[in-house]
Motif scaffolding. Sequence first.
Motif, PDB file in Angstrom:
ATOM      1  N   GLU A  45      47.672  88.004  85.874  1.00 39.16           N
ATOM      2  CA  GLU A  45      46.477  87.400  86.458  1.00 39.16           C
ATOM      3  C   GLU A  45      45.221  87.977  85.814  1.00 39.16           C
ATOM      4  OE1 GLU A  45      44.911  86.381  90.884  1.00 39.16           O
ATOM      5  OE2 GLU A  45      45.409  88.482  90.506  1.00 39.16           O
ATOM      6  N   ARG A  46      45.199  89.286  85.663  1.00 35.92           N
ATOM      7  CA  ARG A  46      44.013  89.960  85.143  1.00 35.92           C
ATOM      8  C   ARG A  46      43.839  89.778  83.637  1.00 35.92           C
ATOM      9  NH1 ARG A  46      44.914  94.939  86.979  1.00 35.92           N
ATOM     10  NH2 ARG A  46      46.006  95.537  85.103  1.00 35.92           N
ATOM     11  N   LEU A  95      51.351  83.052  84.556  1.00 40.46           N
ATOM     12  CA  LEU A  95      51.495  82.742  85.979  1.00 40.46           C
ATOM     13  C   LEU A  95      51.594  81.240  86.186  1.00 40.46           C
ATOM     14  CD1 LEU A  95      48.865  85.046  87.716  1.00 40.46           C
ATOM     15  CD2 LEU A  95      51.320  85.408  87.499  1.00 40.46           C
ATOM     16  N   ARG A 100      49.638  81.770  91.528  1.00 39.12           N
ATOM     17  CA  ARG A 100      48.197  81.889  91.808  1.00 39.12           C
ATOM     18  C   ARG A 100      47.893  81.633  93.286  1.00 39.12           C
ATOM     19  NH1 ARG A 100      45.986  82.562  86.943  1.00 39.12           N
ATOM     20  NH2 ARG A 100      47.014  81.578  85.178  1.00 39.12           N
TER      21      ARG A 100
END
Length: 143
Positions: A45-46, A95, A100
């Motif tokens: 995600e990051r 992802l 999410r």
Amino acid sequence: MEDQEIAALAADLRVVVARLRRRLREESGPGDYTPSQAAVLLRLERDGPATVTELARAEGVRPQSLGANVAMLEAAGMVAGTPDPSDGRRTILSLTDTARHALASIRAAKQSWLVRGVRSTFTDAEQEQLAAAVVLLQRLADS
């Protein structure tokens, strides 16, 4: 403060932070993931799409150690792999929309618990003290 008092403060802080982390984990519900799986999801995600090797390097583990976690996340529909266009032997993981949404839901549950807790546990003056303490804790975390 004396060294002994600082050591006691540090011990108390460690215990409180651990308890708070446990409570936040409890609030995220039964769909929670192992710490290793959560680390993979949060890293993707990051930092965006990555190979297993890149994820393992970033997490400080061997790629073989991460493989089982990635396989479970793929089976759960949380991570999808696509062939690397520059090297077809490698798979780039990213992802899924399901992941999410799950991450957003987990964060919302934790946030909701914190908001309720701050409102119901602390007076207005204590809430201001807590806000000041957060600034100090951020500084400590960045040191």
